[in-house]
Design a protein around this motif. Structure first.
Motif, short mmCIF file in Angstrom:
data_model
loop_
_atom_site.label_atom_id
_atom_site.label_comp_id
_atom_site.label_asym_id
_atom_site.label_seq_id
_atom_site.Cartn_x
_atom_site.Cartn_y
_atom_site.Cartn_z
N VAL A 188 0.84 -1.21 0.00
CA VAL A 188 0.00 0.00 0.00
C VAL A 188 0.87 1.25 0.00
O VAL A 188 0.61 2.20 -0.76
CB VAL A 188 -0.97 -0.01 1.21
CG1 VAL A 188 -1.59 1.36 1.43
CG2 VAL A 188 -2.05 -1.05 1.00
N ILE A 189 1.91 1.26 0.82
CA ILE A 189 2.81 2.42 0.83
C ILE A 189 3.41 2.62 -0.56
O ILE A 189 3.41 3.72 -1.10
CB ILE A 189 3.94 2.26 1.87
CG1 ILE A 189 3.36 2.29 3.29
CG2 ILE A 189 5.00 3.34 1.70
CD1 ILE A 189 4.38 1.94 4.37
N ASP A 190 3.90 1.54 -1.15
CA ASP A 190 4.52 1.63 -2.47
C ASP A 190 3.53 2.15 -3.52
O ASP A 190 3.87 3.01 -4.33
CB ASP A 190 5.07 0.27 -2.87
CG ASP A 190 6.03 0.36 -4.03
OD1 ASP A 190 6.91 1.26 -4.02
OD2 ASP A 190 5.91 -0.45 -4.95
N GLN A 191 2.32 1.65 -3.51
CA GLN A 191 1.30 2.11 -4.47
C GLN A 191 1.00 3.59 -4.28
O GLN A 191 0.87 4.33 -5.24
CB GLN A 191 0.01 1.30 -4.31
CG GLN A 191 0.12 -0.09 -4.90
CD GLN A 191 -1.16 -0.87 -4.69
OE1 GLN A 191 -1.83 -0.75 -3.67
NE2 GLN A 191 -1.50 -1.68 -5.67
N MET A 192 0.85 4.03 -3.04
CA MET A 192 0.51 5.42 -2.78
C MET A 192 1.68 6.35 -3.10
O MET A 192 1.49 7.44 -3.63
CB MET A 192 0.05 5.62 -1.34
CG MET A 192 -1.22 4.86 -0.98
SD MET A 192 -2.62 4.97 -2.13
CE MET A 192 -2.93 6.69 -2.24
N LEU A 193 2.91 5.94 -2.80
CA LEU A 193 4.07 6.77 -3.11
C LEU A 193 4.22 7.01 -4.61
O LEU A 193 4.74 8.04 -5.03
CB LEU A 193 5.36 6.13 -2.57
CG LEU A 193 5.57 6.20 -1.07
CD1 LEU A 193 6.83 5.44 -0.68
CD2 LEU A 193 5.64 7.63 -0.58
N TYR A 194 3.74 6.08 -5.40
CA TYR A 194 3.84 6.23 -6.85
C TYR A 194 3.02 7.41 -7.36
O TYR A 194 3.30 7.96 -8.42
CB TYR A 194 3.41 4.93 -7.53
CG TYR A 194 3.77 4.89 -8.99
CD1 TYR A 194 5.08 4.67 -9.38
CD2 TYR A 194 2.80 5.08 -9.96
CE1 TYR A 194 5.43 4.64 -10.73
CE2 TYR A 194 3.14 5.05 -11.30
CZ TYR A 194 4.46 4.84 -11.68
OH TYR A 194 4.80 4.82 -13.00
N HIS A 195 2.00 7.82 -6.60
CA HIS A 195 1.08 8.86 -7.05
C HIS A 195 1.11 10.12 -6.20
O HIS A 195 0.23 10.97 -6.32
CB HIS A 195 -0.35 8.31 -7.09
CG HIS A 195 -0.49 7.17 -8.03
ND1 HIS A 195 -0.55 7.34 -9.39
CD2 HIS A 195 -0.53 5.84 -7.82
CE1 HIS A 195 -0.64 6.16 -9.98
NE2 HIS A 195 -0.63 5.23 -9.05
N CYS A 196 2.09 10.27 -5.32
CA CYS A 196 2.11 11.45 -4.46
C CYS A 196 3.51 12.04 -4.33
O CYS A 196 4.50 11.41 -4.70
CB CYS A 196 1.56 11.11 -3.08
SG CYS A 196 2.63 10.06 -2.07
N LYS A 197 3.55 13.25 -3.80
CA LYS A 197 4.84 13.89 -3.52
C LYS A 197 5.37 13.43 -2.16
O LYS A 197 6.56 13.20 -2.00
CB LYS A 197 4.69 15.41 -3.54
CG LYS A 197 4.38 15.96 -4.91
CD LYS A 197 4.27 17.47 -4.87
CE LYS A 197 3.96 18.01 -6.26
NZ LYS A 197 3.80 19.47 -6.24
N PHE A 198 4.48 13.34 -1.18
CA PHE A 198 4.86 12.94 0.17
C PHE A 198 3.79 12.05 0.77
O PHE A 198 2.62 12.14 0.40
CB PHE A 198 5.04 14.17 1.08
CG PHE A 198 6.05 15.15 0.55
CD1 PHE A 198 7.40 14.94 0.72
CD2 PHE A 198 5.64 16.29 -0.12
CE1 PHE A 198 8.33 15.83 0.21
CE2 PHE A 198 6.56 17.20 -0.62
CZ PHE A 198 7.91 16.97 -0.46
#
Length: 137
Positions: free
Chosen positions: A56-66
């Motif tokens: 989940v962290i990896d998926q969300m980091l792909y679409h955000c700045k922080f």
């Protein structure tokens, strides 16, 4: 999940712009075409199986700045009446440091019922942060 008929009006009247009634996996899929400045996962990830914690962290980091995450240290929690309440994983800070670019980290705690709870707070740099020296705020 919550009871929309009872909770949505109350939540919207208390500052929420939108109520999203999805599992975290469904939410990650819904973000595929979005670029987001900051994602927060506060006291959420420990409720997922260990492998999904990192996915989940990896998926969300792909679409955000922080991304800001908060999770407890060695805090077992049983399900009680709702199986989603149980803590399914315990992740050490060094595992997060080894897997992601950590900008800021701290541990904090509070006392409740004569038990001292320790929480990790971590700010991660996402893939949408083009300037690696971009300030947090």
């Amino acid at each position: 999940m919550f009871d929309k008929s009872l909770d949505e009006k109350m939540l919207l009247s208390n500052g929420y712009d939108e109520i999203v009634d999805l599992t975290i996996e469904q939410y990650c899929i819904s973000c595929v075409d979005k670029n987001i400045d900051v994602v927060t996962a506060l006291d959420v990830l420990e409720h997922l199986p260990r492998s999904k914690f990192f996915d989940v962290i990896d998926q969300m980091l792909y679409h955000c700045k922080f991304m800001i995450i908060i999770w407890p240290v060695n805090h077992p929690q049983n399900a009680g009446t709702n199986f989603l309440d149980s803590h399914r994983s315990s992740v050490k800070p060094r595992e997060v440091f080894q897997s992601f670019e950590v900008i800021s980290f701290m541990q904090t705690g509070f006392s409740e019922y004569s038990i001292f709870h320790i929480y990790n707070l971590c700010v991660l740099r996402g893939h949408m942060c083009i300037d690696q020296k971009q300030p947090l705020f």
